[in-house]
Write an enzyme that holds these catalytic residues in place. Structure first.
Site, PDB file in Angstrom:
ATOM      1  N   ALA A   1      81.255  46.024  24.704  1.00 40.18           N
ATOM      2  CA  ALA A   1      82.394  45.215  24.300  1.00 40.18           C
ATOM      3  C   ALA A   1      82.862  44.403  25.502  1.00 40.18           C
ATOM      4  O   ALA A   1      82.569  44.750  26.651  1.00 40.18           O
ATOM      5  CB  ALA A   1      83.507  46.113  23.788  1.00 40.18           C
TER       6      ALA A   1
ATOM      7  N   GLY B   1      79.187  49.236  23.386  1.00 43.27           N
ATOM      8  CA  GLY B   1      79.035  48.562  22.096  1.00 43.27           C
ATOM      9  C   GLY B   1      77.640  47.974  21.898  1.00 43.27           C
ATOM     10  O   GLY B   1      77.195  47.814  20.758  1.00 43.27           O
TER      11      GLY B   1
ATOM     12  N   GLU C   1      75.688  50.772  20.607  1.00 42.92           N
ATOM     13  CA  GLU C   1      76.165  51.034  19.240  1.00 42.92           C
ATOM     14  C   GLU C   1      75.678  49.961  18.270  1.00 42.92           C
ATOM     15  O   GLU C   1      75.347  50.261  17.123  1.00 42.92           O
ATOM     16  CB  GLU C   1      77.698  51.113  19.245  1.00 42.92           C
ATOM     17  CG  GLU C   1      78.182  52.348  20.010  1.00 42.92           C
ATOM     18  CD  GLU C   1      79.682  52.340  20.261  1.00 42.92           C
ATOM     19  OE1 GLU C   1      80.186  51.332  20.808  1.00 42.92           O
ATOM     20  OE2 GLU C   1      80.343  53.319  19.904  1.00 42.92           O
TER      21      GLU C   1
ATOM     22  N   GLU D   1      81.541  54.242  28.342  1.00 42.59           N
ATOM     23  CA  GLU D   1      82.968  53.979  28.113  1.00 42.59           C
ATOM     24  C   GLU D   1      83.865  54.903  28.914  1.00 42.59           C
ATOM     25  O   GLU D   1      84.961  54.538  29.330  1.00 42.59           O
ATOM     26  CB  GLU D   1      83.299  54.125  26.616  1.00 42.59           C
ATOM     27  CG  GLU D   1      82.753  53.017  25.741  1.00 42.59           C
ATOM     28  CD  GLU D   1      81.356  53.270  25.199  1.00 42.59           C
ATOM     29  OE1 GLU D   1      80.639  54.151  25.744  1.00 42.59           O
ATOM     30  OE2 GLU D   1      80.971  52.586  24.241  1.00 42.59           O
TER      31      GLU D   1
HETATM   32  C1  HXC Z   1      82.627  41.644  30.070  1.00 43.87           C
HETATM   33  C2  HXC Z   1      80.782  41.822  31.421  1.00 43.87           C
HETATM   34  C3  HXC Z   1      80.413  43.030  30.798  1.00 43.87           C
HETATM   35  C4  HXC Z   1      81.249  43.513  29.744  1.00 43.87           C
HETATM   36  C5  HXC Z   1      78.960  42.585  32.318  1.00 43.87           C
HETATM   37  N1  HXC Z   1      79.853  41.599  32.334  1.00 43.87           N
HETATM   38  N2  HXC Z   1      79.280  43.492  31.371  1.00 43.87           N
HETATM   39  N3  HXC Z   1      81.882  41.146  31.051  1.00 43.87           N
HETATM   40  N4  HXC Z   1      82.334  42.787  29.431  1.00 43.87           N
HETATM   41  N5  HXC Z   1      80.973  44.638  29.067  1.00 43.87           N
HETATM   42  C6  HXC Z   1      79.846  40.434  33.225  1.00 43.87           C
HETATM   43  C7  HXC Z   1      80.221  40.811  34.640  1.00 43.87           C
HETATM   44  O1  HXC Z   1      81.618  40.884  34.784  1.00 43.87           O
HETATM   45  C8  HXC Z   1      79.629  39.664  35.410  1.00 43.87           C
HETATM   46  O2  HXC Z   1      80.473  38.545  35.312  1.00 43.87           O
HETATM   47  C9  HXC Z   1      78.356  39.361  34.651  1.00 43.87           C
HETATM   48  O3  HXC Z   1      78.543  39.898  33.336  1.00 43.87           O
HETATM   49  C10 HXC Z   1      77.134  40.020  35.253  1.00 43.87           C
HETATM   50  O4  HXC Z   1      77.404  41.410  35.415  1.00 43.87           O
HETATM   51  P1  HXC Z   1      77.192  42.181  36.812  1.00 43.87           P
HETATM   52  O5  HXC Z   1      78.017  43.422  36.741  1.00 43.87           O
HETATM   53  O6  HXC Z   1      77.432  41.267  37.963  1.00 43.87           O
HETATM   54  O7  HXC Z   1      75.638  42.513  36.726  1.00 43.87           O
HETATM   55  P2  HXC Z   1      74.869  43.758  37.340  1.00 43.87           P
HETATM   56  O8  HXC Z   1      75.357  44.030  38.743  1.00 43.87           O
HETATM   57  O9  HXC Z   1      73.415  43.470  37.153  1.00 43.87           O
HETATM   58  O10 HXC Z   1      75.295  45.019  36.453  1.00 43.87           O
HETATM   59  C11 HXC Z   1      74.945  45.085  35.100  1.00 43.87           C
HETATM   60  C12 HXC Z   1      75.764  46.197  34.367  1.00 43.87           C
HETATM   61  C13 HXC Z   1      77.257  45.986  34.645  1.00 43.87           C
HETATM   62  C14 HXC Z   1      75.311  47.555  34.895  1.00 43.87           C
HETATM   63  C15 HXC Z   1      75.408  46.102  32.889  1.00 43.87           C
HETATM   64  O11 HXC Z   1      77.599  44.635  34.317  1.00 43.87           O
HETATM   65  C16 HXC Z   1      78.155  46.889  33.841  1.00 43.87           C
HETATM   66  O12 HXC Z   1      78.301  48.053  34.145  1.00 43.87           O
HETATM   67  N6  HXC Z   1      78.786  46.318  32.788  1.00 43.87           N
HETATM   68  C17 HXC Z   1      79.753  47.053  31.989  1.00 43.87           C
HETATM   69  C18 HXC Z   1      79.060  48.024  31.075  1.00 43.87           C
HETATM   70  C19 HXC Z   1      80.062  48.802  30.239  1.00 43.87           C
HETATM   71  O13 HXC Z   1      80.951  49.483  30.784  1.00 43.87           O
HETATM   72  N7  HXC Z   1      79.965  48.684  28.931  1.00 43.87           N
HETATM   73  C20 HXC Z   1      80.879  49.371  28.000  1.00 43.87           C
HETATM   74  C21 HXC Z   1      81.992  48.426  27.652  1.00 43.87           C
HETATM   75  S1  HXC Z   1      83.215  49.246  26.690  1.00 43.87           S
HETATM   76  P3  HXC Z   1      80.835  37.646  36.598  1.00 43.87           P
HETATM   77  O14 HXC Z   1      81.801  36.644  36.070  1.00 43.87           O
HETATM   78  O15 HXC Z   1      81.388  38.589  37.618  1.00 43.87           O
HETATM   79  O16 HXC Z   1      79.515  37.054  37.004  1.00 43.87           O
HETATM   80  C22 HXC Z   1      82.578  49.277  25.143  1.00 43.87           C
HETATM   81  C23 HXC Z   1      83.449  49.912  24.112  1.00 43.87           C
HETATM   82  C24 HXC Z   1      82.694  50.140  22.837  1.00 43.87           C
HETATM   83  O17 HXC Z   1      81.514  48.795  24.869  1.00 43.87           O
HETATM   84  C25 HXC Z   1      83.463  49.687  21.683  1.00 43.87           C
HETATM   85  C26 HXC Z   1      82.576  49.128  20.612  1.00 43.87           C
HETATM   86  C27 HXC Z   1      82.221  47.712  20.755  1.00 43.87           C
END
Ligand code: HXC
Length: 258
Positions: free
Chosen positions: A65, A109, A112, A132
């Site tokens: 998400a 997400g 999911e 999450e």
């Molecule tokens: C918004 C995101 C994002 C996310 C990555 N980005 N994931 N933006 N929401 N979920 C953005 C980063 O901010 C960054 O933007 C760009 O994408 C590239 O990401 P990096 O982190 O610089 O890349 P990298 O170092 O290669 O790491 C990749 C990654 C990491 C391991 C996937 O991005 C990460 O941990 N992302 C979050 C994963 C996460 O926690 N997902 C769960 C979300 S909660 P900029 O502008 O800085 O370049 C969820 C709730 C579920 O899903 C509910 C149902 C839908």
């Protein structure tokens, strides 16, 4: 129809949807899920389409998400519009089969969404996770429910509680993934499988999908009865007659989706 966050096009009898927010690793903002639902609905309504594929980029199927969008939301911001409810249900309620072709990250997400599809084909680069907990929240679009059904309680607990990622090989061994494919072949092989499905009789495809999905909702006895009744109903189809006649006559069947 032009979309902002996805690309939708047809490859033969297959509707291909590519998530297209590369700068955000396909983070699933609500507008993206709305567009995904609209594209799936359009393919559902298109009689020339027999199956769909959802994919992302080589780096990320979807990194979850959209954390940037969510970070300041209050309880009422999510409860009142039933965030993750109606637009995600459109994916689940699709009657034609949907394959997720996953390369790179499928997190939160994103994992999911992949599990909401009927099966997952994974590139050897795929990484699945429910991180999450690191954000002080929990899976909200089926992670705690579909993951245990797919890979068992022990591994589901491990993934959701430690936030560790699972690679494609482990995901296949655990039962999350149907096939692992070399990354450069992922789309080609997934489209080929989707085209194979779409070449069969559409009502039978839909009956099979529905029957397998009932296995998750019904006790075994009820499920067996449901399957038998639908099997019997298939004898009302011209395509059932054609399929069996073609076998006996040693020729390819010509299904008419009737
Ligand atoms: C918004 C995101 C994002 C996310 C990555 N980005 N994931 N933006 N929401 N979920 C953005 C980063 O901010 C960054 O933007 C760009 O994408 C590239 O990401 P990096 O982190 O610089 O890349 P990298 O170092 O290669 O790491 C990749 C990654 C990491 C391991 C996937 O991005 C990460 O941990 N992302 C979050 C994963 C996460 O926690 N997902 C769960 C979300 S909660 P900029 O502008 O800085 O370049 C969820 C709730 C579920 O899903 C509910 C149902 C839908």
């Amino acid at each position: 129809m032009p979309y902002q966050f996805i690309i939708a096009d047809k490859h033969g009898k297959v509707g291909l949807i590519t998530l297209n927010r590369p700068q955000q690793l396909n983070a699933l903002c609500d507008a993206l899920i709305d567009e995904l639902g609209a594209a799936l609905a359009a393919f559902e309504a298109d009689e020339t389409v027999g199956s769909m594929v959802i994919t992302g980029s080589p780096k990320a199927f979807a990194a979850g998400a959209d954390i940037t969008a969510m970070k300041d939301w209050s309880y009422m911001d999510v409860y009142q519009p039933d965030y993750l409810g109606p637009n995600w249900a459109r994916i689940r309620n699709c009657r034609k089969p949907v394959i997720a072709a996953v390369a790179g990250y499928a997190l939160g997400g994103g994992c999911e969404l992949a599990m909401s599809c009927d099966m997952i084909f994974a590139a050897d680069t795929a990484k699945f996770g429910q991180p999450e907990i690191k954000l002080g929240v929990l899976p909200g679009a089926g992670g705690t429910q579909r993951l245990p059904r797919a890979i068992g309680k022990a591994k589901a607990m491990d993934m959701c509680l430690t936030a560790r990622m699972m690679d494609a090989k482990e995901a296949e061994q655990a039962g999350l993934v149907a096939r692992v494919i070399a990354a450069d072949q992922l789309i080609e092989e997934t489209l080929a499988a989707a085209e194979t499905i779409a070449g069969y009789s559409l009502p039978v495809i839909m009956m099979i999908k529905e029957a397998i999905n009932r296995a998750y909702e019904m006790p075994l006895g009820e499920g067996l009865l449901y399957e038998r009744r639908v099997f019997q109903a298939a004898f009302a189809l011209a395509d059932r007659k054609e399929g069996m006649a073609a076998f006996v006559e040693k020729r390819q069947p010509a299904f008419k989706n009737r």
